[in-house]
Design an enzyme around this catalytic site. Sequence first.
Site, PDB file in Angstrom:
ATOM      1  N   ASN A   9       0.871  -1.166   0.000  1.00 59.53           N
ATOM      2  CA  ASN A   9       0.000   0.000   0.000  1.00 59.53           C
ATOM      3  C   ASN A   9       0.916   1.226   0.000  1.00 59.53           C
ATOM      4  O   ASN A   9       1.450   1.590   1.037  1.00 59.53           O
ATOM      5  CB  ASN A   9      -0.891  -0.042   1.261  1.00 59.53           C
ATOM      6  CG  ASN A   9      -1.725   1.220   1.421  1.00 59.53           C
ATOM      7  OD1 ASN A   9      -1.812   2.045   0.516  1.00 59.53           O
ATOM      8  ND2 ASN A   9      -2.328   1.384   2.603  1.00 59.53           N
ATOM      9  N   TRP A  10       1.086   1.801  -1.169  1.00 60.97           N
ATOM     10  CA  TRP A  10       2.055   2.906  -1.293  1.00 60.97           C
ATOM     11  C   TRP A  10       1.533   4.204  -0.699  1.00 60.97           C
ATOM     12  O   TRP A  10       2.260   5.171  -0.584  1.00 60.97           O
ATOM     13  CB  TRP A  10       2.424   3.116  -2.767  1.00 60.97           C
ATOM     14  CG  TRP A  10       3.238   2.008  -3.355  1.00 60.97           C
ATOM     15  CD1 TRP A  10       3.618   0.828  -2.750  1.00 60.97           C
ATOM     16  CD2 TRP A  10       3.799   1.963  -4.684  1.00 60.97           C
ATOM     17  NE1 TRP A  10       4.369   0.072  -3.619  1.00 60.97           N
ATOM     18  CE2 TRP A  10       4.498   0.736  -4.814  1.00 60.97           C
ATOM     19  CE3 TRP A  10       3.775   2.837  -5.767  1.00 60.97           C
ATOM     20  CZ2 TRP A  10       5.157   0.373  -5.986  1.00 60.97           C
ATOM     21  CZ3 TRP A  10       4.433   2.475  -6.938  1.00 60.97           C
ATOM     22  CH2 TRP A  10       5.122   1.261  -7.042  1.00 60.97           C
ATOM     23  N   LYS A  11       0.247   4.254  -0.369  1.00 60.89           N
ATOM     24  CA  LYS A  11      -0.367   5.477   0.162  1.00 60.89           C
ATOM     25  C   LYS A  11      -0.068   6.649  -0.777  1.00 60.89           C
ATOM     26  O   LYS A  11       0.002   6.453  -1.987  1.00 60.89           O
ATOM     27  CB  LYS A  11       0.099   5.718   1.597  1.00 60.89           C
ATOM     28  CG  LYS A  11      -0.115   4.461   2.460  1.00 60.89           C
ATOM     29  CD  LYS A  11       0.033   4.690   3.919  1.00 60.89           C
ATOM     30  CE  LYS A  11      -0.234   3.382   4.656  1.00 60.89           C
ATOM     31  NZ  LYS A  11      -0.175   3.520   6.096  1.00 60.89           N
ATOM     32  N   HIS A  95      -9.651   1.467   4.499  1.00 63.65           N
ATOM     33  CA  HIS A  95      -8.402   1.628   5.252  1.00 63.65           C
ATOM     34  C   HIS A  95      -8.638   2.615   6.399  1.00 63.65           C
ATOM     35  O   HIS A  95      -9.396   3.570   6.252  1.00 63.65           O
ATOM     36  CB  HIS A  95      -7.303   2.139   4.319  1.00 63.65           C
ATOM     37  CG  HIS A  95      -5.954   2.117   4.953  1.00 63.65           C
ATOM     38  ND1 HIS A  95      -5.545   3.090   5.837  1.00 63.65           N
ATOM     39  CD2 HIS A  95      -4.947   1.217   4.886  1.00 63.65           C
ATOM     40  CE1 HIS A  95      -4.325   2.784   6.269  1.00 63.65           C
ATOM     41  NE2 HIS A  95      -3.939   1.655   5.709  1.00 63.65           N
ATOM     42  N   GLU A  97      -6.990   4.999   7.471  1.00 66.57           N
ATOM     43  CA  GLU A  97      -6.717   6.403   7.132  1.00 66.57           C
ATOM     44  C   GLU A  97      -7.899   7.012   6.384  1.00 66.57           C
ATOM     45  O   GLU A  97      -8.186   8.196   6.518  1.00 66.57           O
ATOM     46  CB  GLU A  97      -5.416   6.504   6.320  1.00 66.57           C
ATOM     47  CG  GLU A  97      -4.208   6.296   7.231  1.00 66.57           C
ATOM     48  CD  GLU A  97      -2.992   5.669   6.550  1.00 66.57           C
ATOM     49  OE1 GLU A  97      -2.920   5.678   5.317  1.00 66.57           O
ATOM     50  OE2 GLU A  97      -2.117   5.175   7.295  1.00 66.57           O
ATOM     51  N   GLU A 167      -5.813  -4.593  10.452  1.00 63.16           N
ATOM     52  CA  GLU A 167      -4.794  -3.568  10.653  1.00 63.16           C
ATOM     53  C   GLU A 167      -5.090  -2.793  11.936  1.00 63.16           C
ATOM     54  O   GLU A 167      -5.869  -1.822  11.913  1.00 63.16           O
ATOM     55  CB  GLU A 167      -4.790  -2.593   9.472  1.00 63.16           C
ATOM     56  CG  GLU A 167      -4.448  -3.234   8.156  1.00 63.16           C
ATOM     57  CD  GLU A 167      -3.816  -2.222   7.206  1.00 63.16           C
ATOM     58  OE1 GLU A 167      -2.714  -2.486   6.727  1.00 63.16           O
ATOM     59  OE2 GLU A 167      -4.420  -1.161   6.981  1.00 63.16           O
ATOM     60  N   GLY A 173       2.158   2.533  10.754  1.00 61.21           N
ATOM     61  CA  GLY A 173       3.137   3.620  10.614  1.00 61.21           C
ATOM     62  C   GLY A 173       3.781   4.046  11.917  1.00 61.21           C
ATOM     63  O   GLY A 173       4.429   5.087  11.981  1.00 61.21           O
ATOM     64  N   SER A 213       3.041  -1.869  10.468  1.00 57.40           N
ATOM     65  CA  SER A 213       4.493  -1.954  10.710  1.00 57.40           C
ATOM     66  C   SER A 213       5.067  -3.337  10.420  1.00 57.40           C
ATOM     67  O   SER A 213       5.987  -3.786  11.106  1.00 57.40           O
ATOM     68  CB  SER A 213       4.827  -1.494  12.134  1.00 57.40           C
ATOM     69  OG  SER A 213       4.419  -0.149  12.314  1.00 57.40           O
ATOM     70  N   GLY A 234       2.680  -0.936   4.338  1.00 59.25           N
ATOM     71  CA  GLY A 234       2.787   0.473   3.968  1.00 59.25           C
ATOM     72  C   GLY A 234       4.244   0.871   3.796  1.00 59.25           C
ATOM     73  O   GLY A 234       4.855   0.627   2.755  1.00 59.25           O
ATOM     74  N   GLY A 235       4.810   1.447   4.842  1.00 60.84           N
ATOM     75  CA  GLY A 235       6.178   1.979   4.797  1.00 60.84           C
ATOM     76  C   GLY A 235       7.196   1.046   4.150  1.00 60.84           C
ATOM     77  O   GLY A 235       7.953   1.459   3.261  1.00 60.84           O
TER      78      GLY A 235
HETATM   79  P1  PGA Z   1       2.550   0.466   7.692  1.00 63.30           P
HETATM   80  O1  PGA Z   1       1.115   0.662   7.001  1.00 63.30           O
HETATM   81  O2  PGA Z   1       3.127  -0.821   7.147  1.00 63.30           O
HETATM   82  O3  PGA Z   1       3.362   1.657   7.251  1.00 63.30           O
HETATM   83  O4  PGA Z   1       2.335   0.410   9.152  1.00 63.30           O
HETATM   84  C1  PGA Z   1       0.270  -0.424   6.779  1.00 63.30           C
HETATM   85  C2  PGA Z   1      -1.017   0.066   6.168  1.00 63.30           C
HETATM   86  O5  PGA Z   1      -1.505   1.127   6.578  1.00 63.30           O
HETATM   87  O6  PGA Z   1      -1.588  -0.590   5.271  1.00 63.30           O
END
Ligand code: PGA
Length: 251
Positions: A9-11, A95, A97, A167, A173, A213, A234-235
């Site tokens: 998930n590149w956001k 998600h 976010e 999640e 994050g 994470s 994500g990250g």
């Molecule tokens: P993260 O994000 O790996 O940076 O914690 C995961 C996500 O929000 O899908």
Amino acid sequence: MRTPLIAGNWKMNLLRAEASALTEAIVTTTSQTNGVEVLLCPPFVLLDTVRAAIGDSDVELGAQHLYSEPSGAYTGEISATMLVDAGCKFVVIGHSERRQFFGETDASVRHKIKAALDAGLTPVVCVGETLEEREDGSTPKVIERQVSVALERFKPEEVAKMVIAYEPVWAIGTGKTATPETAQEVHAFIRNLISKSVDKQVAKGIRIIYGGSMKAANADELLAQTDIDGGLIGGASLKAEEFSAIIKAAS
Ligand code: PGA
């Protein structure tokens, strides 16, 4: 057997040249790994670039969001058929976010799942509790509500086409990963819920992936859990080496 799914998930990150380079590196990794489905979810404007870099490899393309209406006067929004037209097979829905910053609700998540399924997309449905909910002991209640509302009124064969992503919001994050035991407990809870409320066989076959994470250093032990069928990353999905190591851990 559930095929592990490793999804990036590149956001809201990367520009075209970076997206191409990262995709090319991941394509190289997947040519050396077996038995893992790899999915990249870039921002909308990078879908074409990433699709070109994926070429005829097995890496799948997905989006991070969609709107539930098929077309019309919805300035700024993207429909399920547009995503299919852009080469997407998957779409992330709900998600945290999106829930936190853009007013996504359990009910809007359900409408979006419906739109995705109608267009032939695989929805990756995100659920997870906040830190406050974890600390006051309401994790099972919150997860049960999110899963039940999202899956309400779908037939077992429709639920079978979905992927669920657990999640925990406090782990996204933040560098704080759920311990493998904590994550496994919630994954088993979700599978059990689907078994009771939808269908036993569907519960056995559905992929429940973990996000929050996840990185090369903790992927092995998370993916070793019985009910963890992959990751939504994500990250660490923005770094070719990290993401490749996670793919290898899943294979
Ligand atoms: P993260 O994000 O790996 O940076 O914690 C995961 C996500 O929000 O899908």
